[in-house]
Design an enzyme around this catalytic site. Structure first.
Site, PDB file in Angstrom:
ATOM      1  N   GLU A  35       0.856  -1.242  -0.048  1.00 42.08           N
ATOM      2  CA  GLU A  35      -0.111   0.001   0.012  1.00 42.08           C
ATOM      3  C   GLU A  35       1.163   1.162   0.047  1.00 42.08           C
ATOM      4  OE1 GLU A  35      -2.810  -0.039  -0.690  1.00 42.08           O
ATOM      5  OE2 GLU A  35      -3.875  -2.037  -0.321  1.00 42.08           O
ATOM      6  N   TYR A 118      -7.026   6.180   3.624  1.00 37.66           N
ATOM      7  CA  TYR A 118      -6.877   5.108   2.573  1.00 37.66           C
ATOM      8  C   TYR A 118      -6.299   3.841   3.145  1.00 37.66           C
ATOM      9  CZ  TYR A 118      -5.840   1.921  -0.873  1.00 37.66           C
ATOM     10  OH  TYR A 118      -5.550   0.908  -1.536  1.00 37.66           O
ATOM     11  N   ASP A 136     -10.338   4.689  -2.543  1.00 38.22           N
ATOM     12  CA  ASP A 136      -9.210   5.432  -3.150  1.00 38.22           C
ATOM     13  C   ASP A 136      -9.787   6.311  -4.491  1.00 38.22           C
ATOM     14  OD1 ASP A 136      -9.881   3.293  -4.901  1.00 38.22           O
ATOM     15  OD2 ASP A 136      -7.810   2.863  -5.542  1.00 38.22           O
ATOM     16  N   CYS A 190     -13.528   1.048 -15.341  1.00 37.94           N
ATOM     17  CA  CYS A 190     -13.907   2.723 -15.445  1.00 37.94           C
ATOM     18  C   CYS A 190     -12.939   3.594 -15.130  1.00 37.94           C
ATOM     19  CB  CYS A 190     -15.101   2.568 -13.938  1.00 37.94           C
ATOM     20  SG  CYS A 190     -16.162   4.207 -14.056  1.00 37.94           S
TER      21      CYS A 190
END
Length: 288
Positions: A35, A118, A136, A190
């Site tokens: 991350e 996040y 996110d 998307c």
DNA sequence: TATGCGTGGGT
DNA sequence: TACCCAAGCAT
């Protein structure tokens, strides 16, 4: 509001990428490191660096025992090298405050250096399987389009967490999948520039599509020009330090041909202020 | 809330 | 070629 969770879950089961941190038993430390690296750096660039990092430092205590300079050097060209420093500090904090175990509690995670809304929830959800909204930039774009009928999301806001919570199912494991699925859909279908709506599981209930793809404008701020910027000099200085075999470089040999010497010197000062460099006896080096 | 912070691939 | 964009964070 249309039901989004079910089609997201079904789509994710069939279309999720096989990424290292999604392997069973990858571990909370591996998820946390991934991350950090994924904060503003694309997946494909992260993967090889992540594997090398975990091979060198398999636990937080292993990283905490190393000098910060090693972390910054191992970070290589991933960008935003402050993240390497922050990850190292987080490892020290985990060793000192949590007995070397990556915390599970969101507030404990938020208290670690370099971890924000996040990353804290991503670790709690993807490493430990708890139920929280993980939001996110991909998720914000998916929700902006599917629910709000906008072409792009606005700036990050705490309302984003509420919006994600609203579509999260009660079941803990399914909630984690919905979080991952929203991110994955935003990352692969998307997408920002040219969305692949023909492949989208939400196409028949997407408010943006139903409205005829209006261009609602982009409220996000634009990135400043990089060429000639302070960031570019900082990057050049730090690359010099990373690559120095002797681990120290005479100040006069640090990016000597930069067109604006004053800008270069300011960059060196700012790197020192950030803890990314140290100066002594006319030499510049990474932090010991 | 707005800004600064790297690097490289895609179009 | 010049943008655009990428699983954010700290201040």
């Amino acid at each position: 509001m249309p039901e989004l969770a079910a089609p997201l879950v079904e789509w994710y089961r069939e279309n999720a990428r096989d990424l290292p941190w999604r392997r069973p038993g990858f571990g909370a430390w591996g998820v946390l490191v991934s991350e950090f690296m994924l904060q503003q750096t694309p997946v494909n660039r992260v993967i090889p660096h992540l594997e090398a990092w975990l091979e060198r430092w398999p636990t937080p205590a292993d990283l905490a025992a190393a000098p910060p300079a090693d972390a910054v050097r191992q970070w290589a060209n991933l960008g935003y090298p402050r993240r390497a420093l922050w990850l190292h500090r987080a490892a020290v904090e985990i060793r000192d405050r949590h007995d070397g175990v990556v915390p599970r509690d969101v507030d404990a995670l938020l208290a670690l250096t370099g971890i924000g809304d996040y990353t804290a929830r991503a670790v709690a959800v993807f490493a430990y399987g708890d139920r929280h909204p993980v939001v996110d930039t991909n998720t914000r774009r998916v929700l902006a389009r599917a629910i709000d009928g906008r072409s792009q999301p606005g700036p990050p806001s705490r309302r984003d967490l509420e919006a994600m919570t609203a579509i999260l199912p009660d079941d803990v494991e399914t909630a984690a999948v919905v979080n991952a699925a929203a991110m994955e859909l935003g990352a692969t279908v998307c997408i920002a520039r040219i969305p692949r709506c023909d492949a989208c599981p939400l196409r028949d209930r997407c408010a943006w599509r139903a409205a005829g793809y209006p261009d609602t404008g982009d409220e996000r701020r634009k990135q400043a020009k990089y060429e000639g910027s302070d960031r570019q000099v900082r990057g050049a200085v730090l690359k010099t330090l990373r690559d120095a075999a002797s681990h120290a470089v005479p100040l006069l040999e640090v990016v000597p041909d930069w067109p604006d010497p004053q800008q270069r010197d300011r960059a060196i000062d700012s790197l020192i202020a950030d803890g990314l460099a140290e100066a002594s006896d006319g030499l510049l080096r990474l932090p010991a």
